[in-house]
Design a protein around this motif. Sequence first.
Motif, PDB file in Angstrom:
ATOM      1  N   PHE A   1     -16.044  17.950  49.862  1.00  8.71           N
ATOM      2  CA  PHE A   1     -16.897  17.138  50.725  1.00  8.71           C
ATOM      3  C   PHE A   1     -17.358  15.874  49.993  1.00  8.71           C
ATOM      4  O   PHE A   1     -17.347  14.777  50.554  1.00  8.71           O
ATOM      5  CB  PHE A   1     -18.108  17.946  51.197  1.00  8.71           C
ATOM      6  N   GLY A   2     -17.757  16.026  48.740  1.00 11.26           N
ATOM      7  CA  GLY A   2     -18.200  14.870  47.960  1.00 11.26           C
ATOM      8  C   GLY A   2     -17.092  13.854  47.771  1.00 11.26           C
ATOM      9  O   GLY A   2     -17.315  12.645  47.895  1.00 11.26           O
ATOM     10  N   ILE A   3     -15.900  14.326  47.459  1.00 15.62           N
ATOM     11  CA  ILE A   3     -14.769  13.421  47.265  1.00 15.62           C
ATOM     12  C   ILE A   3     -14.451  12.687  48.561  1.00 15.62           C
ATOM     13  O   ILE A   3     -14.236  11.465  48.566  1.00 15.62           O
ATOM     14  CB  ILE A   3     -13.546  14.188  46.739  1.00 15.62           C
ATOM     15  N   VAL A   4     -14.429  13.398  49.666  1.00 19.64           N
ATOM     16  CA  VAL A   4     -14.147  12.763  50.963  1.00 19.64           C
ATOM     17  C   VAL A   4     -15.241  11.758  51.308  1.00 19.64           C
ATOM     18  O   VAL A   4     -14.957  10.663  51.805  1.00 19.64           O
ATOM     19  CB  VAL A   4     -13.993  13.835  52.066  1.00 19.64           C
ATOM     20  N   HIS A   5     -16.480  12.101  51.027  1.00 20.26           N
ATOM     21  CA  HIS A   5     -17.590  11.192  51.323  1.00 20.26           C
ATOM     22  C   HIS A   5     -17.467   9.910  50.501  1.00 20.26           C
ATOM     23  O   HIS A   5     -17.594   8.803  51.043  1.00 20.26           O
ATOM     24  CB  HIS A   5     -18.923  11.885  51.035  1.00 20.26           C
ATOM     25  N   VAL A   6     -17.211  10.036  49.214  1.00 24.11           N
ATOM     26  CA  VAL A   6     -17.084   8.858  48.356  1.00 24.11           C
ATOM     27  C   VAL A   6     -15.889   8.013  48.801  1.00 24.11           C
ATOM     28  O   VAL A   6     -15.977   6.782  48.870  1.00 24.11           O
ATOM     29  CB  VAL A   6     -16.950   9.283  46.875  1.00 24.11           C
TER      30      VAL A   6
ATOM     31  N   GLY B   1     -16.288  29.262  45.775  1.00 27.87           N
ATOM     32  CA  GLY B   1     -15.804  28.711  47.044  1.00 27.87           C
ATOM     33  C   GLY B   1     -16.723  27.628  47.572  1.00 27.87           C
ATOM     34  O   GLY B   1     -16.271  26.570  48.018  1.00 27.87           O
ATOM     35  N   LEU B   2     -18.037  27.880  47.517  1.00 28.02           N
ATOM     36  CA  LEU B   2     -18.997  26.877  47.980  1.00 28.02           C
ATOM     37  C   LEU B   2     -18.966  25.629  47.093  1.00 28.02           C
ATOM     38  O   LEU B   2     -19.048  24.501  47.600  1.00 28.02           O
ATOM     39  CB  LEU B   2     -20.401  27.463  48.018  1.00 28.02           C
ATOM     40  N   LEU B   3     -18.833  25.813  45.792  1.00 24.92           N
ATOM     41  CA  LEU B   3     -18.724  24.661  44.904  1.00 24.92           C
ATOM     42  C   LEU B   3     -17.452  23.869  45.190  1.00 24.92           C
ATOM     43  O   LEU B   3     -17.454  22.632  45.158  1.00 24.92           O
ATOM     44  CB  LEU B   3     -18.748  25.113  43.437  1.00 24.92           C
ATOM     45  N   GLY B   4     -16.377  24.571  45.478  1.00 20.75           N
ATOM     46  CA  GLY B   4     -15.129  23.891  45.840  1.00 20.75           C
ATOM     47  C   GLY B   4     -15.283  23.083  47.116  1.00 20.75           C
ATOM     48  O   GLY B   4     -14.854  21.935  47.190  1.00 20.75           O
ATOM     49  N   LEU B   5     -15.905  23.692  48.114  1.00 24.72           N
ATOM     50  CA  LEU B   5     -16.145  22.968  49.367  1.00 24.72           C
ATOM     51  C   LEU B   5     -17.051  21.764  49.149  1.00 24.72           C
ATOM     52  O   LEU B   5     -16.816  20.675  49.707  1.00 24.72           O
ATOM     53  CB  LEU B   5     -16.746  23.903  50.412  1.00 24.72           C
ATOM     54  N   ALA B   6     -18.094  21.948  48.345  1.00 21.34           N
ATOM     55  CA  ALA B   6     -19.003  20.836  48.063  1.00 21.34           C
ATOM     56  C   ALA B   6     -18.264  19.719  47.330  1.00 21.34           C
ATOM     57  O   ALA B   6     -18.475  18.533  47.606  1.00 21.34           O
ATOM     58  CB  ALA B   6     -20.193  21.313  47.242  1.00 21.34           C
ATOM     59  N   THR B   7     -17.376  20.083  46.413  1.00 21.25           N
ATOM     60  CA  THR B   7     -16.597  19.076  45.693  1.00 21.25           C
ATOM     61  C   THR B   7     -15.681  18.318  46.640  1.00 21.25           C
ATOM     62  O   THR B   7     -15.600  17.085  46.589  1.00 21.25           O
ATOM     63  CB  THR B   7     -15.773  19.744  44.575  1.00 21.25           C
TER      64      THR B   7
END
Length: 117
Positions: A40-45, A32-38
């Motif tokens: 977040f990363g996609i939205v940031h990029v 779940g945390l990896l999914g959230l981090a992914t």
Amino acid sequence: MSARISSVTPAVRIVGDRERAARRRVMRHVVGLLGLATVFGIVHVWSRMQVLNARYELTGVEQRLQQLEKSIAQEEGEVAAAKSMERLMRVAHDQLGLAPPTLGQVVYVQGDAARVP
């Protein structure tokens, strides 16, 4: 002896099930945390790309604005030159063949005499 082994085996199995359940919970949290981090990363990029695209577009618009301002200044200079009295006199003389009036060509009218009934 077989009674002892069978009595120990269920206890070990219960502890193993608990450990597996705990590991599954931890893995669910990690996934779940990896999914959230992914996400977040996609939205940031994506947001950074939008900012960069906006900057490039803004730079292009600013360059176009500078070109238009230079063009306006040049056109205003041409209009001022076209309206100058010296230029108008030169065009009237050279192109239209006009000359300043002589004394006999000027008629002065006073008061209401300029009105035609």
